[in-house]
Design an enzyme around this catalytic site. Structure first.
Site, PDB file in Angstrom:
ATOM      1  N   CYS A  78      -2.016  14.612   4.182  1.00  0.00           N
ATOM      2  CA  CYS A  78      -2.198  13.436   5.048  1.00  0.00           C
ATOM      3  C   CYS A  78      -2.255  13.800   6.533  1.00  0.00           C
ATOM      4  CB  CYS A  78      -1.086  12.421   4.817  1.00  0.00           C
ATOM      5  SG  CYS A  78      -1.050  11.788   3.142  1.00  0.00           S
ATOM      6  N   HIS A 130       0.238   7.745  11.288  1.00  0.00           N
ATOM      7  CA  HIS A 130      -0.270   7.732   9.910  1.00  0.00           C
ATOM      8  C   HIS A 130       0.379   6.566   9.172  1.00  0.00           C
ATOM      9  CE1 HIS A 130      -1.193   8.750   5.866  1.00  0.00           C
ATOM     10  NE2 HIS A 130      -0.009   9.259   5.578  1.00  0.00           N
ATOM     11  N   ASN A 150      -1.758   3.482   2.031  1.00  0.00           N
ATOM     12  CA  ASN A 150      -1.818   4.827   2.602  1.00  0.00           C
ATOM     13  C   ASN A 150      -3.152   5.467   2.220  1.00  0.00           C
ATOM     14  OD1 ASN A 150      -1.561   7.552   3.167  1.00  0.00           O
ATOM     15  ND2 ASN A 150       0.520   7.726   2.358  1.00  0.00           N
TER      16      ASN A 150
HETATM   17  O1  UT7 Z   1       1.447  10.116   3.293  1.00  0.00           O
HETATM   18  C1  UT7 Z   1       2.764  10.605   3.308  1.00  0.00           C
HETATM   19  C2  UT7 Z   1       3.429  10.527   2.024  1.00  0.00           C
HETATM   20  N1  UT7 Z   1       4.163   9.419   1.599  1.00  0.00           N
HETATM   21  C3  UT7 Z   1       5.164   8.787   2.231  1.00  0.00           C
HETATM   22  O2  UT7 Z   1       5.402   8.922   3.392  1.00  0.00           O
HETATM   23  C4  UT7 Z   1       6.041   7.919   1.398  1.00  0.00           C
HETATM   24  C5  UT7 Z   1       7.482   8.041   1.798  1.00  0.00           C
HETATM   25  N2  UT7 Z   1       8.397   7.291   0.962  1.00  0.00           N
HETATM   26  C6  UT7 Z   1       8.403   5.952   0.866  1.00  0.00           C
HETATM   27  O3  UT7 Z   1       7.579   5.287   1.467  1.00  0.00           O
HETATM   28  C7  UT7 Z   1       9.487   5.273   0.060  1.00  0.00           C
HETATM   29  O4  UT7 Z   1      10.459   6.221  -0.278  1.00  0.00           O
HETATM   30  C8  UT7 Z   1       8.956   4.565  -1.209  1.00  0.00           C
HETATM   31  C9  UT7 Z   1       8.136   3.349  -0.840  1.00  0.00           C
HETATM   32  C10 UT7 Z   1       8.150   5.541  -2.041  1.00  0.00           C
HETATM   33  C11 UT7 Z   1      10.145   4.105  -2.058  1.00  0.00           C
HETATM   34  O5  UT7 Z   1      10.975   3.230  -1.324  1.00  0.00           O
HETATM   35  P1  UT7 Z   1      12.554   3.399  -1.382  1.00  0.00           P
HETATM   36  O6  UT7 Z   1      13.131   2.282  -0.618  1.00  0.00           O
HETATM   37  O7  UT7 Z   1      12.852   4.802  -0.926  1.00  0.00           O
HETATM   38  O8  UT7 Z   1      12.868   3.166  -2.888  1.00  0.00           O
HETATM   39  P2  UT7 Z   1      13.540   4.186  -3.915  1.00  0.00           P
HETATM   40  O9  UT7 Z   1      12.591   5.299  -4.242  1.00  0.00           O
HETATM   41  O10 UT7 Z   1      14.904   4.545  -3.410  1.00  0.00           O
HETATM   42  O11 UT7 Z   1      13.686   3.262  -5.168  1.00  0.00           O
HETATM   43  C12 UT7 Z   1      14.551   2.141  -5.189  1.00  0.00           C
HETATM   44  C13 UT7 Z   1      14.390   1.445  -6.505  1.00  0.00           C
HETATM   45  C14 UT7 Z   1      14.490   2.376  -7.708  1.00  0.00           C
HETATM   46  O12 UT7 Z   1      15.138   1.694  -8.733  1.00  0.00           O
HETATM   47  P3  UT7 Z   1      16.698   1.960  -9.044  1.00  0.00           P
HETATM   48  O13 UT7 Z   1      16.799   3.422  -9.368  1.00  0.00           O
HETATM   49  O14 UT7 Z   1      17.414   1.599  -7.778  1.00  0.00           O
HETATM   50  O15 UT7 Z   1      16.979   1.047 -10.185  1.00  0.00           O
HETATM   51  C15 UT7 Z   1      13.061   2.593  -8.094  1.00  0.00           C
HETATM   52  O16 UT7 Z   1      12.900   2.919  -9.462  1.00  0.00           O
HETATM   53  O17 UT7 Z   1      13.101   0.836  -6.585  1.00  0.00           O
HETATM   54  C16 UT7 Z   1      12.458   1.254  -7.791  1.00  0.00           C
HETATM   55  N3  UT7 Z   1      11.023   1.292  -7.553  1.00  0.00           N
HETATM   56  C17 UT7 Z   1      10.247   0.208  -7.708  1.00  0.00           C
HETATM   57  N4  UT7 Z   1      10.522  -1.056  -8.090  1.00  0.00           N
HETATM   58  C18 UT7 Z   1       9.496  -1.923  -8.138  1.00  0.00           C
HETATM   59  C19 UT7 Z   1      10.263   2.332  -7.138  1.00  0.00           C
HETATM   60  N5  UT7 Z   1       8.991   1.942  -7.029  1.00  0.00           N
HETATM   61  C20 UT7 Z   1       8.950   0.637  -7.378  1.00  0.00           C
HETATM   62  C21 UT7 Z   1       7.929  -0.317  -7.457  1.00  0.00           C
HETATM   63  N6  UT7 Z   1       8.242  -1.583  -7.829  1.00  0.00           N
HETATM   64  N7  UT7 Z   1       6.644  -0.028  -7.154  1.00  0.00           N
END
Ligand code: UT7
Length: 337
Positions: free
Chosen positions: A115, A256, A286
Site C-alpha cells: 500500500c 492512505h 482501502n
Molecule cells: O493498507 C494497510 C493495511 N491495513 C490496515 O491498515 C488495517 C489495519 N487494521 C484495522 O483496520 C483493524 O484492525 C480492523 C478493521 C481490521 C479490525 O478492527 P479491530 O477493532 O482491530 O477489531 P478486532 O480485529 O480486534 O476484532 C474485534 C472483533 C473480533 O471478535 P471477538 O474476537 O472480539 O469476538 C473479530 O472476530 O470483531 C470481530 N470482527 C468482525 N465482526 C463483524 C472482525 N471482523 C469483523 C467483521 N464483522 N467484518
C-alpha cells in the site's frame, strides 16, 4: 549537478462501476453495516467486473492524467505502476498500460511496496526527473484487490476496494514549487503481519495452496493498526523537520485510506486540524496504491489543492513499509467529468 525541482502537474482516476455496500456484504458474511462502518469508516466500495484487471483501470486513469496535463503518451520518458494486485506476476502491468495508452518504446516497470507503493513510485519517478534522466514521468497506482481477497474472511473482505489513480510528474518552474521531500522506510520484522502467502516462488501454486486459500490476503489487523498509527506520526514529523516546516503549515493532509480510526488517531497525535484531513474511505474502502491519487483527484475537484498550498501525503502497508511526501503545489490539473 543540482537536482531539478519536480512537480505533480495532473491527476486522473478511474473506479469500477459496481458499488458493493456493507449491507450487501452482510448477506454472505457474518458482519454488519454497523460493525464495518464504526470499526473502519467504510460504507461501500467499488468492485471490478469478472475479467477486469489492474491495467484496465490503470490505463483509463493514466489516459485521463495525460489529457489533463496535455502530455502525449509518446512524450513520456518513464512509466511506473505501483500495485499489489498486478495483472500477472510478469510481464509488468506497466507494460499493459503502456500498450493501452500508446506509449510504445517508453521504459515501463512495476514497483512492489504494497500500500506504500504510490509514495515509493512518486519518489522513484521524481528522482529520474530531478537527476535529469527524464522530463515527464507517469506514476500509476492501480488495484483490483478484490481478486486477492478470501471472501469468507470477514477480517479482510470488508476492508478493501478496487480503483486506480495516476499522476504526471514534470520539471517544476521554480524550486519553491513541487515535491519538497520524502521520508521512506521499511521494518522487515513485520513482514509476516500482512501478506499474500502463495503464488510466488516461496509457495508455488498447488491444489493445497488453492484449497487452503493461501492465494488471498492474510492480515493481523490489530498489529497493523498499531504500526500504522505510530508510523504515520513519526514519518510525517520526519519529513516536516527535514523541510523546516511545522504541522501548522500543512494545508491538506492526505493519508492512505485504510481505516478512519487510523486516520483520526494519527491526525490527533500529529495535531492537525480535522478540516485539513482528506478522506474518501467511506465510498471506496482501502484501494491500496490507488488510495492517495483517488484522494488527490477529489481534493483537486473540491478546490482544496490551490497554488502554493502545502500538501502532506503518507502511505503505509505490508513490508511493513511507510512513506511520506511533502509537496508545495502549483495547483493540480484534472479533467472535469
Ligand atoms: O493498507 C494497510 C493495511 N491495513 C490496515 O491498515 C488495517 C489495519 N487494521 C484495522 O483496520 C483493524 O484492525 C480492523 C478493521 C481490521 C479490525 O478492527 P479491530 O477493532 O482491530 O477489531 P478486532 O480485529 O480486534 O476484532 C474485534 C472483533 C473480533 O471478535 P471477538 O474476537 O472480539 O469476538 C473479530 O472476530 O470483531 C470481530 N470482527 C468482525 N465482526 C463483524 C472482525 N471482523 C469483523 C467483521 N464483522 N467484518
Amino acid at each position: 549537478m543540482t537536482p531539478r525541482p519536480v512537480k505533480i502537474s495532473a491527476v486522473g482516476t478511474h473506479v469500477p462501476e459496481r458499488i458493493v455496500t456493507n449491507d450487501e456484504l452482510s448477506l454472505t458474511l457474518d458482519t454488519s453495516d454497523e460493525w464495518i462502518s464504526t470499526r473502519s469508516g467504510i460504507r461501500e466500495r467499488r468492485i471490478a467486473a469478472d475479467g477486469e484487471a489492474a491495467s484496465d483501470l490503470g490505463a483509463i486513469a493514466a489516459a485521463r492524467a495525460l489529457e489533463a496535463a496535455s502530455v502525449r503518451p509518446k512524450d513520456l520518458d518513464l512509466i511506473i505502476v505501483a500495485s499489489l494486485s498486478p495483472d500477472m506476476l510478469f510481464p509488468p502491468t506497466a507494460s499493459f498500460i503502456s500498450g493501452r495508452i500508446g506509449a510504445d518504446g517508453t521504459p515501463a516497470f512495476d514497483l512492489s511496496a504494497a500500500c506504500t507503493g504510490f509514495i515509493y513510485a512518486l519518489a522513484t519517478g521524481s528522482s529520474f526527473i530531478a537527476s535529469g534522466q527524464a522530463e515527464k514521468v507517469l506514476v500509476v497506482g492501480a488495484e483490483v484487490v478484490s481478486k486477492m481477497i478470501d471472501w469468507t474472511d470477514r477480517g479482510t473482505a470488508v476492508l478493501f476496494g478496487d480503483g486506480a489513480g495516476a499522476v504526471v510528474l514534470e520539471v517544476a518552474e521554480s524550486s519553491d514549487e513541487g515535491i519538497l521531500g520524502f521520508d521512506l522506510g521499511n521494518d522487515p520484522s513485520g513482514a509476516g503481519l500482512l501478506k499474500l502467502p502463495a503464488g510466488g516462488s516461496r509457495e508455488p501454486a498447488t491444489i493445497e495452496t488453492v484449497e487452503s486459500r493461501r492465494h488471498s490476503i492474510r492480515m493481523n489487523g490489530g498489529e497493523v493498526f498499531k504500526f500504522a498509527t505510530r508510523i504515520i506520526v513519526s514519518s510525517c514529523r520526519e519529513v516536516l523537520v527535514q523541510q523546516g516546516c511545522r504541522i501548522e503549515d500543512v494545508d491538506l493532509f492526505v493519508p492512505h485510506q485504510a481505516n478512519i480510526r487510523i486516520i483520526d488517531t494519527a491526525a490527533r497525535k500529529l495535531g492537525i486540524a480535522p478540516e485539513k484531513v482528506f478522506s474518501n474511505l467511506e465510498r471506496y474502502g482501502n484501494t491500496s496504491c490507488a488510495s492517495i491519487p483517488l484522494c488527490l483527484d477529489e481534493a483537486a475537484a473540491a478546490g482544496k489543492i490551490g497554488q502554493g498550498e502545502l500538501v502532506l501525503m503518507v502511505g503505509f502497508g505490508a513490508g511493513l513499509s511507510w512513506g511520506s511526501c511533502l509537496v508545495r503545489t502549483g495547483g493540480l490539473k484534472r479533467i472535469e467529468e
